[in-house]
Write a protein that holds these residues in place. Sequence first.
Motif, PDB file in Angstrom:
ATOM      1  N   TYR A   1      31.521  -3.045 -12.524  1.00  0.00           N
ATOM      2  CA  TYR A   1      30.093  -2.852 -12.272  1.00  0.00           C
ATOM      3  C   TYR A   1      29.780  -3.299 -10.847  1.00  0.00           C
ATOM      4  O   TYR A   1      29.705  -4.504 -10.580  1.00  0.00           O
ATOM      5  CB  TYR A   1      29.306  -3.660 -13.296  1.00  0.00           C
TER       6      TYR A   1
ATOM      7  N   VAL B   1      35.708   2.067 -16.897  1.00  0.00           N
ATOM      8  CA  VAL B   1      35.874   1.201 -18.066  1.00  0.00           C
ATOM      9  C   VAL B   1      37.360   1.078 -18.340  1.00  0.00           C
ATOM     10  O   VAL B   1      38.093   2.052 -18.197  1.00  0.00           O
ATOM     11  CB  VAL B   1      35.247   1.871 -19.321  1.00  0.00           C
TER      12      VAL B   1
ATOM     13  N   LYS C   1      31.984  -5.898  -9.619  1.00  0.00           N
ATOM     14  CA  LYS C   1      32.155  -7.072 -10.479  1.00  0.00           C
ATOM     15  C   LYS C   1      32.720  -6.634 -11.827  1.00  0.00           C
ATOM     16  O   LYS C   1      32.558  -5.483 -12.218  1.00  0.00           O
ATOM     17  CB  LYS C   1      30.799  -7.740 -10.740  1.00  0.00           C
ATOM     18  N   THR C   2      33.351  -7.571 -12.553  1.00  0.00           N
ATOM     19  CA  THR C   2      33.766  -7.246 -13.908  1.00  0.00           C
ATOM     20  C   THR C   2      32.644  -7.622 -14.856  1.00  0.00           C
ATOM     21  O   THR C   2      32.117  -8.735 -14.818  1.00  0.00           O
ATOM     22  CB  THR C   2      35.051  -7.998 -14.305  1.00  0.00           C
ATOM     23  N   ALA C   3      32.257  -6.679 -15.667  1.00  0.00           N
ATOM     24  CA  ALA C   3      31.267  -6.932 -16.698  1.00  0.00           C
ATOM     25  C   ALA C   3      31.835  -6.384 -18.002  1.00  0.00           C
ATOM     26  O   ALA C   3      33.022  -6.036 -18.053  1.00  0.00           O
ATOM     27  CB  ALA C   3      29.956  -6.257 -16.332  1.00  0.00           C
ATOM     28  N   TYR C   4      31.029  -6.315 -19.044  1.00  0.00           N
ATOM     29  CA  TYR C   4      31.531  -5.870 -20.349  1.00  0.00           C
ATOM     30  C   TYR C   4      30.546  -4.928 -21.014  1.00  0.00           C
ATOM     31  O   TYR C   4      29.347  -4.942 -20.715  1.00  0.00           O
ATOM     32  CB  TYR C   4      31.780  -7.083 -21.250  1.00  0.00           C
TER      33      TYR C   4
ATOM     34  N   PRO D   1      36.057  -4.177 -20.884  1.00  0.00           N
ATOM     35  CA  PRO D   1      35.626  -4.490 -19.510  1.00  0.00           C
ATOM     36  C   PRO D   1      35.146  -3.241 -18.749  1.00  0.00           C
ATOM     37  O   PRO D   1      35.659  -2.144 -18.950  1.00  0.00           O
ATOM     38  CB  PRO D   1      36.881  -5.051 -18.848  1.00  0.00           C
TER      39      PRO D   1
ATOM     40  N   GLY E   1      35.588 -13.816 -26.305  1.00  0.00           N
ATOM     41  CA  GLY E   1      36.239 -12.811 -25.478  1.00  0.00           C
ATOM     42  C   GLY E   1      36.987 -11.698 -26.193  1.00  0.00           C
ATOM     43  O   GLY E   1      37.259 -10.671 -25.596  1.00  0.00           O
TER      44      GLY E   1
ATOM     45  N   LEU F   1      36.458  -7.418 -26.282  1.00  0.00           N
ATOM     46  CA  LEU F   1      35.522  -6.974 -25.251  1.00  0.00           C
ATOM     47  C   LEU F   1      36.095  -5.804 -24.443  1.00  0.00           C
ATOM     48  O   LEU F   1      37.271  -5.793 -24.131  1.00  0.00           O
ATOM     49  CB  LEU F   1      35.198  -8.127 -24.291  1.00  0.00           C
TER      50      LEU F   1
ATOM     51  N   SER G   1      28.506 -11.344 -20.301  1.00  0.00           N
ATOM     52  CA  SER G   1      29.425 -12.112 -21.142  1.00  0.00           C
ATOM     53  C   SER G   1      29.323 -11.642 -22.576  1.00  0.00           C
ATOM     54  O   SER G   1      28.308 -11.122 -23.006  1.00  0.00           O
ATOM     55  CB  SER G   1      29.103 -13.606 -21.067  1.00  0.00           C
TER      56      SER G   1
END
Lengths: 453, 453
Positions: A189, B187, A192-195, A186, A181, A184, A176
């Motif tokens: 991963y 990304v 999954k979506t991560a940042y 994205p 937000g 960011l 997070s």
Amino acid sequence: MKYRDLLVAEITPEMEGRRVRVAGWVHAVRSIGKLAFLILRDFSGTIQVTFRVPKDVSEEEKKRYKELIKKVSKIPPESVVMVVGVVRRDPRAPRGVELSGEEIEVLNEAKSPLPLDVSGKVDAHIDTRLANRPIDLRRPESQAVLRLVSLSAKAIREYLYSLNFVEVFTPKIIASGTEGGAQLVPVFYFGKTAYLAQSPQLYKELLTSSLEYVFEIAPAWRHEESDTPYHLAEFISVDVEMAFADYNDVMKVLENVVKRVIDSVKNEGRKWLEVLGHEPPEVNLPIPRITYKEAWEILKAEGVEVEPGEDFGTPELRKLSEALEREGKTSGGFYFITDWPADVRPFYTKRGGKEVIGGKEVDLSESFDLNWRHLEISSGSTRIHRRNELEEELKKRGLNPANFEWYLKWYDYGMPPHAGWGMGLQRLMVPVAGIPNVRLASTFPRDMKRLVP
Amino acid sequence: MKYRDLLVAEITPEMEGRRVRVAGWVHAVRSIGKLAFLILRDFSGTIQVTFRVPKDVSEEEKKRYKELIKKVSKIPPESVVMVVGVVRRDPRAPRGVELSGEEIEVLNEAKSPLPLDVSGKVDAHIDTRLANRPIDLRRPESQAVLRLVSLSAKAIREYLYSLNFVEVFTPKIIASGTEGGAQLVPVFYFGKTAYLAQSPQLYKELLTSSLEYVFEIAPAWRHEESDTPYHLAEFISVDVEMAFADYNDVMKVLENVVKRVIDSVKNEGRKWLEVLGHEPPEVNLPIPRITYKEAWEILKAEGVEVEPGEDFGTPELRKLSEALEREGKTSGGFYFITDWPADVRPFYTKRGGKEVIGGKEVDLSESFDLNWRHLEISSGSTRIHRRNELEEELKKRGLNPANFEWYLKWYDYGMPPHAGWGMGLQRLMVPVAGIPNVRLASTFPRDMKRLVP
């Protein structure tokens, strides 16, 4: 394979008569009758290699030299060559020395014309320079800036080591965002979506509960939609975090870091500063501190009205810094603005005090920005070290504490009081290296428009 | 706010009688009758603070002390406290000194029970430790490993600076993968799909055409689907690239880097090695080199058949390193395997020579791996510096040169011969810090299973 015996800058008049092998780029070639002059460049500098037909040799040797001279005069600029030559004193040469060329091998011939002039005679637009960055970086000024970046990082680390700081490498893929937000980047991963980390903020804070004094110099990412000379989508963030410290303690660390960088550049980086024709500002400590309230009042006196409690934008900072410089209230252009309104700072900032500003009561915080003229170089604060206060601040900003539970829960188990700051390394290079655009302090900058090279 | 006058390790018997303020964590508390003993811990070590009721004070003071002792005995472990006490010699105490407690302030009370034992008495499973990493890092052994990581990075940089290397920060968001599409982390970059750098490979190569000697210590990413003790999805890559050098030159740099790290850890890191009960291997230079062909033949003699020209897996490397160690052909477990079959190396690797191996003619390359026992620590090579050769190698691997045009085109404009290597910093810590799993050398490791904390 041995390509060279030494760097060209290591050749001195005292080596007269010695046969040496050097390698580098053809900076320029010129031939006049039976002579060919080649300026050979490596990262240490340049040297002139003169090819001439010797008098006291066989006809066969003379023929070989004539062909050599013909070959040399046709080598395209920026080709990579290896040269064998004999050191000759030459009072007319820039360093009092040249090479008398005996052999040349072209290791990699360059195409002509080059997409960018390397000799530095033509001043190309920054977009052209960045589009051709691998070649642009051969220009002495471009290289000088990156060498000053390296020297600055070295000076920062050496100072922080001396204060018992430990260098850490925090994760760059995170679940997070730190500041909400916006901006960011994205990442996918493992499905999954991560940042990508906008800063190591929450991780460096957590580390104060074990390593206590931590620092990191690492990339950070922000989807900056604004195309300014001071914003990058990927920048190098210098981060410091200290247990059992408040914002005054870490401001002292920060101003010393800035001073060490400038001292180091003025000493060890003298050669590169000369290439750039730039002298960094003289910084005396302490760097002057003014509060947000004082800054607000100076602006008002200058005829600039800011809503009490609101952040300052670049136009306001220009006006403010001009007023401060006029009154000698900066140190080489640097000044701190402290005690910012709490509501314009990130959620982890510790509140502290209230002030009536422009007739309005404003909640303040233990926070600061370090600016150079109109440019924000660093930002920091005392951090909140109690869970309930963090939860309140998240809610006030419309953020859901549940999304930060992975972070908040550690505040239940002995988080110490702590403080810290983050600094943009490329921004610091604006005063240090005298560059007009932070992109020039990146090897290959990343912004809205640039993903290659 | 001043939280402490000094670190607990700085308190010496010679300070007897001095009143000092210290801060840290409650490592343990125990009360016996009218006494309370508190072990206070900060990152420098621990000290015992004894709270007792003084004899020669007023009844009121006695009452205050009794309440203080009651309060101290109830403070949960790992709470953060600030203590004022008087230094007392005590021959029974570990360092010959303790504090006679006069005041205590609880800065942040910890919840009980803790999710992980910090005192180190209970040996938790690595998954539990990593799930509770902010607290796990308070354990002296966990902290010692990270301090050795910091020390190693420092030793690497200092050695490379001494060789004229410049530290660079290359972009981490890139348009195409280095080694093909596998393991790339995608990304979203301003509406486009880009990738996280698996290594700074292509960028550091391009930089040899200007800065010539470059290094970087930075994160790199691989979508590792295999859950082993030696793989991370995000790791710290140490990268070196040198113009006008071949694989022999950069192997020398590499073995010196390894030696400097180990020397530095043995000197400056002694304290942390003792915490870990580990002694890094003694490394004498040169580190032994064997060719792929020799390695293949040793394996054959050991009864392990590898298809000639194929890579070695972990089982083969275990067998090989055992044989080499038996014959004293490693230096503290380290050895190079050189001259690998060209087809199992990345496209940018320079070819060199042919050998008949197991009856089959194999094309070799100017390449090497540095291993420690069965573990690959580093990999490097002479690189191709000519465009047409790069294009051929890409095609041979089923890669499309057009996708690499942003990179290839610079080979038209004077790329020098160059060589380099990449090393996993966390992997190097396996021999250096004696850890069984590279995750323990990360602050907050990232792998298939871990995105938080």
